[in-house]
Design a protein around this motif. Structure first.
Motif, PDB file in Angstrom:
ATOM      1  N   ARG A  95     -10.270  -2.845  -9.348  1.00  0.00           N
ATOM      2  CA  ARG A  95      -9.369  -2.481 -10.436  1.00  0.00           C
ATOM      3  C   ARG A  95      -8.674  -1.152 -10.187  1.00  0.00           C
ATOM      4  N   LEU A  96      -9.460  -0.173  -9.719  1.00  0.00           N
ATOM      5  CA  LEU A  96      -8.873   1.151  -9.488  1.00  0.00           C
ATOM      6  C   LEU A  96      -7.842   1.090  -8.354  1.00  0.00           C
ATOM      7  N   GLY A  98      -6.091  -1.467  -7.492  1.00  0.00           N
ATOM      8  CA  GLY A  98      -4.919  -2.156  -8.042  1.00  0.00           C
ATOM      9  C   GLY A  98      -4.076  -1.228  -8.899  1.00  0.00           C
ATOM     10  N   ALA A  99      -4.751  -0.386  -9.681  1.00  0.00           N
ATOM     11  CA  ALA A  99      -4.029   0.546 -10.560  1.00  0.00           C
ATOM     12  C   ALA A  99      -3.269   1.572  -9.716  1.00  0.00           C
ATOM     13  N   SER A 102      -0.153   0.250  -7.856  1.00  0.00           N
ATOM     14  CA  SER A 102       1.013  -0.041  -8.708  1.00  0.00           C
ATOM     15  C   SER A 102       1.625   1.219  -9.329  1.00  0.00           C
ATOM     16  N   TYR A 103       1.084   2.360  -8.994  1.00  0.00           N
ATOM     17  CA  TYR A 103       1.655   3.627  -9.474  1.00  0.00           C
ATOM     18  C   TYR A 103       3.033   3.814  -8.845  1.00  0.00           C
ATOM     19  N   PHE A 106       4.612   6.968  -5.596  1.00  0.00           N
ATOM     20  CA  PHE A 106       4.270   7.274  -4.203  1.00  0.00           C
ATOM     21  C   PHE A 106       5.465   7.607  -3.318  1.00  0.00           C
ATOM     22  N   TYR A 109       7.051  11.036  -2.951  1.00  0.00           N
ATOM     23  CA  TYR A 109       6.388  12.081  -2.162  1.00  0.00           C
ATOM     24  C   TYR A 109       6.298  11.691  -0.687  1.00  0.00           C
ATOM     25  N   LEU A 111       4.938   8.988   0.575  1.00  0.00           N
ATOM     26  CA  LEU A 111       3.759   8.208   0.940  1.00  0.00           C
ATOM     27  C   LEU A 111       3.992   6.718   0.718  1.00  0.00           C
ATOM     28  N   SER A 129       0.456  -6.301  -5.171  1.00  0.00           N
ATOM     29  CA  SER A 129       1.729  -5.583  -5.005  1.00  0.00           C
ATOM     30  C   SER A 129       2.432  -5.917  -3.685  1.00  0.00           C
ATOM     31  N   PHE A 178     -11.193   8.515  -4.470  1.00  0.00           N
ATOM     32  CA  PHE A 178     -11.316   8.243  -5.903  1.00  0.00           C
ATOM     33  C   PHE A 178     -12.731   7.822  -6.295  1.00  0.00           C
TER      34      PHE A 178
ATOM     35  N   ARG B  95      -4.321  -2.252 -15.908  1.00  0.00           N
ATOM     36  CA  ARG B  95      -5.241  -2.089 -14.786  1.00  0.00           C
ATOM     37  C   ARG B  95      -5.915  -0.730 -14.791  1.00  0.00           C
ATOM     38  N   ALA B  99      -9.828   0.165 -15.141  1.00  0.00           N
ATOM     39  CA  ALA B  99     -10.548   0.931 -14.117  1.00  0.00           C
ATOM     40  C   ALA B  99     -11.287   2.100 -14.754  1.00  0.00           C
TER      41      ALA B  99
END
Lengths: 209, 209
Positions: A95-96, A98-99, A102-103, A106, A109, A111, A129, A178, B95, B99
């Motif tokens: 889940r993390l 995936g979260a 989808s931010y 990125f 910057y 990345l 994604s 994380f 999501r 998380a």
């Protein structure tokens, strides 16, 4: 870049806030100049701190006019390397993971997450994604082929250090962790631990006041 | 607590690291005492900083013996309010919300997520970590009935400030914001913005070196 020329993390974080203020609030409203008092009020800092920080990266304002917002943004972006481009692999398709993938911020910057891997065979082959989740045993191939510089760890706590060690062995340059653990790295690898517990502690402390 | 007695955020964050080190590494291995040099090496700080920080909360070591790990942990936990209990509502069942709610560390800091709300009717009624996602129009009822002190924002950027304003109107005491925007709050509300872009900037900067 020489280590002695490195900006301190606290200064770096303030510069990011100034850059956000300029990009999000000022340029959006078609304002071209901004005073150190306005930046200070937004960033919840002293005016003198704002002036000192901007002077440290060579940005100077004009008396009674202020700073040119576009100049501040471009100088910060250039100084902090946001206009360059880096590839990242995300390890841990939960889940993390995936979260985070989808931010939307990125690319801003420099990345780019170019691959996702996971050790769970039920997750490999699925799409997140636009990327196919790949098995863990391909990690080395992927890092070498794509010349990946950053590893993003969204694995469980128990496998964070071992995954970090494997990425370090693959000569990754930086890790973004994380998992709720501070991972250890050699001096030539940069690590950023995003530890939710620091936020939790900060909130618990303020609620207890 | 008087505002002048508040610990600075940077000190607070260092204390959380010391506490982690003591809890995770030291107590697990049944070591009872630890030197400031060991803490400093773990936290990547100077020994003098460690001694100063611990002295600031009234913890003193014994020469040639060090600090009693259990004392350090209990003093930090007490000083930072981790043994008290607070209720939180999570707004935004996407999501990232999922998380965060599955992060195992909340209870350790006294924080309990007791409700989840979302404005999307396709999400309301579903279960996440044992809680039913409730519709947004119940937010006021929930906050009042459960006497909720903390709002966790995992909503999209565009609705973060408006959601924050609504929670502030409901007399929430603190906000933990995960949307990629710095939200504004009145002086009597504590806000912690967890801005991924700060981490991104830090990494981009180090990769560009």
């Amino acid at each position: 870049m020489n280590e002695s020329k490195r900006l301190k993390r606290s200064l770096l974080e303030r510069l990011v806030r100034y850059c956000h203020f300029m990009q999000d609030k000022v340029l959006d409203e078609e304002i071209t100049t901004v005073s150190s008092a306005q930046v200070a009020a937004y960033a919840e800092l002293d005016e003198s701190q704002v002036r000192k920080d901007l002077a440290a990266i060579g940005v100077r304002g004009t008396p009674r006019v202020g700073y040119r917002a576009a100049d501040v943004v471009s100088t910060i972006r250039d100084r902090l390397g946001f206009d360059e481009s880096y590839k990242a692999v995300l390890v841990g398709a939960g889940r993390l993971g995936g979260a985070i993938i989808s931010y939307p911020g990125f690319a801003k910057y420099g990345l780019h997450i170019v691959a996702i891997v996971d050790s769970d065979p039920r997750k490999t082959g699925s799409m997140i994604s636009g990327l196919v989740v790949q098995p863990m045993h391909r990690l080395g191939q992927i890092v070498r082929r794509e010349q990946i510089e950053l590893g993003i760890l969204t694995v469980p706590r128990a496998s964070a250090q071992v995954t970090a060690d494997r990425l370090i062995d693959l000569e990754i340059k930086a890790l973004w962790n994380f998992a709720p653990i501070w991972i250890s790295v050699p001096d030539d690898v940069h690590v950023r631990n995003e530890h939710l517990s620091v936020g939790l502690a900060d909130l618990a402390y303020h609620l207890s006041g």
